[in-house]
Design a protein around this motif. Structure first.
Motif, PDB file in Angstrom:
ATOM      1  N   UNK B 134       6.198 -17.268   6.600  1.00  0.00           N
ATOM      2  CA  UNK B 134       7.414 -17.701   5.928  1.00  0.00           C
ATOM      3  C   UNK B 134       7.601 -16.992   4.583  1.00  0.00           C
ATOM      4  N   UNK B 135       6.505 -16.527   3.969  1.00  0.00           N
ATOM      5  CA  UNK B 135       6.607 -15.946   2.628  1.00  0.00           C
ATOM      6  C   UNK B 135       6.794 -14.434   2.659  1.00  0.00           C
ATOM      7  N   UNK B 136       6.086 -13.783   3.593  1.00  0.00           N
ATOM      8  CA  UNK B 136       6.137 -12.324   3.674  1.00  0.00           C
ATOM      9  C   UNK B 136       7.559 -11.798   3.873  1.00  0.00           C
ATOM     10  N   UNK B 137       8.392 -12.429   4.706  1.00  0.00           N
ATOM     11  CA  UNK B 137       9.764 -11.954   4.895  1.00  0.00           C
ATOM     12  C   UNK B 137      10.524 -11.841   3.590  1.00  0.00           C
ATOM     13  N   UNK B 138      10.173 -12.677   2.598  1.00  0.00           N
ATOM     14  CA  UNK B 138      10.865 -12.608   1.307  1.00  0.00           C
ATOM     15  C   UNK B 138      10.726 -11.196   0.730  1.00  0.00           C
ATOM     16  N   UNK B 139       9.519 -10.620   0.863  1.00  0.00           N
ATOM     17  CA  UNK B 139       9.283  -9.279   0.323  1.00  0.00           C
ATOM     18  C   UNK B 139      10.181  -8.247   1.014  1.00  0.00           C
ATOM     19  N   UNK B 140      10.306  -8.376   2.352  1.00  0.00           N
ATOM     20  CA  UNK B 140      11.156  -7.457   3.104  1.00  0.00           C
ATOM     21  C   UNK B 140      12.580  -7.473   2.597  1.00  0.00           C
ATOM     22  N   UNK B 141      13.096  -8.689   2.349  1.00  0.00           N
ATOM     23  CA  UNK B 141      14.480  -8.827   1.876  1.00  0.00           C
ATOM     24  C   UNK B 141      14.619  -8.198   0.488  1.00  0.00           C
ATOM     25  N   UNK B 149      13.412   1.378  -4.297  1.00  0.00           N
ATOM     26  CA  UNK B 149      13.567   2.533  -5.193  1.00  0.00           C
ATOM     27  C   UNK B 149      12.348   2.710  -6.098  1.00  0.00           C
ATOM     28  N   UNK B 150      11.718   1.596  -6.467  1.00  0.00           N
ATOM     29  CA  UNK B 150      10.557   1.669  -7.359  1.00  0.00           C
ATOM     30  C   UNK B 150       9.430   2.473  -6.728  1.00  0.00           C
ATOM     31  N   UNK B 151       9.384   2.430  -5.408  1.00  0.00           N
ATOM     32  CA  UNK B 151       8.251   3.057  -4.731  1.00  0.00           C
ATOM     33  C   UNK B 151       8.566   4.421  -4.137  1.00  0.00           C
ATOM     34  N   UNK B 152       9.630   5.082  -4.560  1.00  0.00           N
ATOM     35  CA  UNK B 152      10.047   6.317  -3.896  1.00  0.00           C
ATOM     36  C   UNK B 152       8.989   7.411  -3.945  1.00  0.00           C
ATOM     37  N   UNK B 153       8.185   7.464  -5.065  1.00  0.00           N
ATOM     38  CA  UNK B 153       7.194   8.542  -5.179  1.00  0.00           C
ATOM     39  C   UNK B 153       6.152   8.420  -4.077  1.00  0.00           C
ATOM     40  N   UNK B 154       5.874   7.203  -3.822  1.00  0.00           N
ATOM     41  CA  UNK B 154       4.741   6.947  -2.959  1.00  0.00           C
ATOM     42  C   UNK B 154       5.281   6.223  -1.737  1.00  0.00           C
ATOM     43  N   UNK B 157       4.167   0.633   2.387  1.00  0.00           N
ATOM     44  CA  UNK B 157       4.143   0.056   3.731  1.00  0.00           C
ATOM     45  C   UNK B 157       4.526  -1.414   3.689  1.00  0.00           C
ATOM     46  N   UNK B 158       5.570  -1.751   4.448  1.00  0.00           N
ATOM     47  CA  UNK B 158       5.845  -3.154   4.679  1.00  0.00           C
ATOM     48  C   UNK B 158       5.418  -3.421   6.113  1.00  0.00           C
ATOM     49  N   UNK B 159       4.350  -4.111   6.274  1.00  0.00           N
ATOM     50  CA  UNK B 159       3.718  -4.241   7.587  1.00  0.00           C
ATOM     51  C   UNK B 159       3.510  -2.848   8.151  1.00  0.00           C
ATOM     52  N   UNK B 160       4.106  -2.525   9.294  1.00  0.00           N
ATOM     53  CA  UNK B 160       3.931  -1.178   9.834  1.00  0.00           C
ATOM     54  C   UNK B 160       5.148  -0.284   9.541  1.00  0.00           C
ATOM     55  N   UNK B 161       6.055  -0.724   8.673  1.00  0.00           N
ATOM     56  CA  UNK B 161       7.232   0.070   8.368  1.00  0.00           C
ATOM     57  C   UNK B 161       7.014   0.837   7.065  1.00  0.00           C
ATOM     58  N   UNK B 162       7.061   2.177   7.101  1.00  0.00           N
ATOM     59  CA  UNK B 162       6.954   2.941   5.853  1.00  0.00           C
ATOM     60  C   UNK B 162       8.290   2.902   5.126  1.00  0.00           C
TER      61      UNK B 162
END
Lengths: 217, 422
Positions: B134-141, B149-154, B157-162
């Motif tokens: 129930x909590x992890x989906x919050x991060x995806x949204x 955008x914060x992570x563009x350099x690097x 991974x959100x679960x198996x999605x880069x």
């Protein structure tokens, strides 16, 4: 007067037969089980029945049930119920139809033959004979309640005797007052219990009923 | 719509509880496990003797807390398997040693320790999963909303999605939604699974359960035998001092009457009257005695009417509500009758009540009855009180009693005996 007697203990049945015959009753039948009693009620049309509460084959309240059923079939059929113990619950059931001719006594009351026979005659004549134990239970309970608080101590005393089924004459002699005084007390009691004037005997039954009913409140 | 919202709400609640559980399982169980192992290891040094009972007590509290959560959150009942301490455990150091050995000998202790291990691994994992779904989906949204955008350099991974572009971020959000949906359906079962895992280790073994049952049966049998024996003694005494004595006196009087009847008829008459009185008194005594053994109305009409008849005899107005479709076994009826009678006597004697209500019905395989009064309350169950007598009486039939009696009233005594009606 023709009597049907139902009692399962041989000694008591025998004694009762002898006692009733000594006082010139005619024993129409002396039975020992419920079904026999039901048959006697249907076939013999007795003037009065003396019935033990507990009868075979069930040895529960078979006698009482037979008596109630017979009274449903023939309202006002005089029945005197005897029991080894007396309970208000059963007294209420016996009086519930508001017809006279009902009695409910401890078996011990047969010790005093005169009083017992008097009770049988009273019941046969359409009156009531309630065991003093039922009435005294009621009175201890009643004395703390308001609705009956309206009775004076003297009236309460008259009420107690009346509830047992005594006639005015009997009450007068027991309380050592005149019959006229008793009549005055009783009419006061009927007034306070809100019982309209009607046939005096029946009003006495109603007074006991009113007493029993308010015991519930 | 409401049903769906309710479902989501309950899933969120389960997730929250999962989170609480995961913290308790990890922190609590690891700490307690370490302490237990250390404490037991230090027993040879003596220190362990002092600490072990305390630590094990804490472990039991920890386990009992989980039992409570299990029943309130997921309706999973985990029975308590601990052996009761004997009443004569000594105090001081010897008592401490005794307690330590008693606890270590109890197989339930070792199962508790096993459970600590299971709880910090499998139990923890399941609880975390219940909340994570129930909590992890919050991060995806949040990623899709712009955090990517914060992570563009690097590559992030959100679960198996880069996640490296708005497109992949949206993909992450979609995955989040899928996870959330799964969570709505799974978090409650997962929470339940956590408690099931706990139960598989914590619940008493079949053997232990049987042993507990035997202990209880032995105890109630002793009580039943004791009660029956003292009841018999009472009846014997009552007969001996009462009816029997009166009958002897009566026989004597009658004998004298026989001798006197011609010489002194006046005196003979007096003696006869006395004999009659004695017989009446003997009857009254016998009647009371019978009522104390098995009330006549109970024998004639059964429990409902017997209680009604009882209520009519009380000096206080009492309302009786009976809903019985048949009759229970005679011993059960008798136990129930005397329990009600005792409760009523208490209410009349001690409560100062003005009204009493009795409710009597049968449901879910048990006879349930309660006695309520509007008196001053403050009734307690304890040694010597009439209420513990009721408890003993019911115990023989696996019956139970609960008393609610706050100071100021009202008092409600609720009783239950498992039985079938016929």
């Amino acid at each position: 007067m023709r009597v049907v007697l139902a009692e399962d203990l041989f000694l008591l049945r025998d004694g009762l037969v002898r006692m009733l015959e000594a006082y010139d009753f005619e024993i129409a039948a002396a039975v020992e089980t419920g079904p026999e009693l039901t048959r006697a009620f249907a076939e013999l049309e007795p003037d009065v029945a003396v019935v033990d509460v507990r009868l075979p084959p069930s040895h529960t309240d078979e006698g009482l049930q037979c008596a109630l059923a017979a009274r449903r079939a023939r309202p006002g059929l005089p029945v005197l119920v005897l029991s080894q113990h007396v309970e208000q619950l059963y007294a209420r059931e016996l009086l519930a139809d508001g017809n006279g001719g009902i009695g409910y006594l401890l078996k011990d009351r047969v010790f005093d033959a005169d009083q017992f026979i008097d009770a049988v005659r009273r019941v046969a004549a359409g009156g009531t004979a309630m065991d003093p134990q039922v009435i005294s239970q009621l009175l201890t309970r009643r004395s703390q309640d308001k609705p009956m608080g309206g009775l004076t101590p003297r009236e309460r005393e008259v009420m107690e005797l009346m509830a047992q089924g005594r006639s005015n004459a009997a009450i007068a002699s027991q309380m050592v007052i005149t019959e006229r005084a008793v009549a005055k007390h009783t009419s006061n009691i009927f007034g306070k219990l809100g019982l309209p004037p009607s046939d005096d005997d029946n009003r006495r039954v109603l007074a006991v009923l009113a007493y029993l009913d308010r015991g519930q409140g | 719509m409401d049903a769906k919202m309710g479902r989501v709400r309950s899933a969120l609640l389960a997730a929250g509880r999962g989170l609480v559980l995961s913290v308790v399982a990890l922190a609590g169980s690891i700490t307690l496990f370490v302490l237990t192992v250390l404490s037991i290891a230090f027993i040879p040094l003596g220190i362990g003797l002092v600490t072990t009972p305390q630590v094990l007590e804490a472990v039991r509290k920890h386990a009992n807390q989980r039992r409570l959560m299990a029943i309130t959150w997921s309706n999973v009942r985990i029975p308590v398997p601990y052996r009761p301490f004997p009443k004569d455990v000594r105090s001081g150091f010897t008592g401490q040693v005794e307690r330590t050995t008693l606890m270590l000998k109890d197989p339930a202790t070792w199962r508790d320790i096993q459970w600590l291990l299971v709880d910090m691994t499998a139990g923890y994992a399941v609880a975390v999963l219940a909340s994570a779904l129930m909590l992890y989906p919050v991060e995806g949204i949040v990623l899709a909303a712009g955090l990517w955008r914060v992570y563009t350099d690097d590559r992030y991974w959100y679960a198996f999605v880069p996640v490296d572009s708005q497109g992949t971020a949206l993909l992450a959000a979609a995955l989040g939604v899928v996870l959330f949906t799964a969570g709505v359906f799974l978090s409650n079962p997962l929470l339940r699974a956590h408690f099931m895992i706990a139960r598989s280790v914590l619940a008493p073994t079949h053997e232990r359960e049987l042993a507990q049952r035997i202990e209880r049966l032995t105890e109630t049998r002793h009580e039943a035998v004791d009660t029956a024996a003292s009841e018999l003694r009472r009846i014997e005494r009552d007969l001996h001092d009462g009816a029997q004595a009166r009958l002897v006196a009566m026989g004597m009087n009658l004998g004298t009457v026989e001798a006197l009847i011609e010489k002194d008829p006046e005196q003979a008459k007096k003696l006869l009257a006395m004999a009659r009185e004695s017989s009446a008194e003997a009857l009254t005594e016998l009647r009371d005695l019978v009522r104390g053994i098995h009330p006549p109305v109970l024998a004639e009409r059964g429990l409902g009417d017997a209680v009604k008849a009882l209520a009519l005899r009380l000096p206080i107005p009492c309302e009786v509500d009976v809903e019985l479709t048949g009759r229970a076994g005679a011993p059960v009826e008798s136990a129930a009758y005397f329990a009600v009678s005792e409760a009523l006597t208490n209410a009349v004697k001690h409560a100062g009540a003005e009204r009493i209500w009795v409710d009597l019905h049968h449901g879910e395989g048990a006879l349930r009855f309660s006695v309520t009064d509007n008196g001053k309350g403050g009734a307690t169950v304890g040694a010597g009180s009439g209420l513990s007598g009721i408890e003993r009486r019911l115990g023989t039939f696996d019956g139970i009693m609960a008393v609610s009696s706050p100071a100021g009233g009202p008092t409600m005594v609720t009783m239950e005996i498992p039985c079938e009606l016929s």
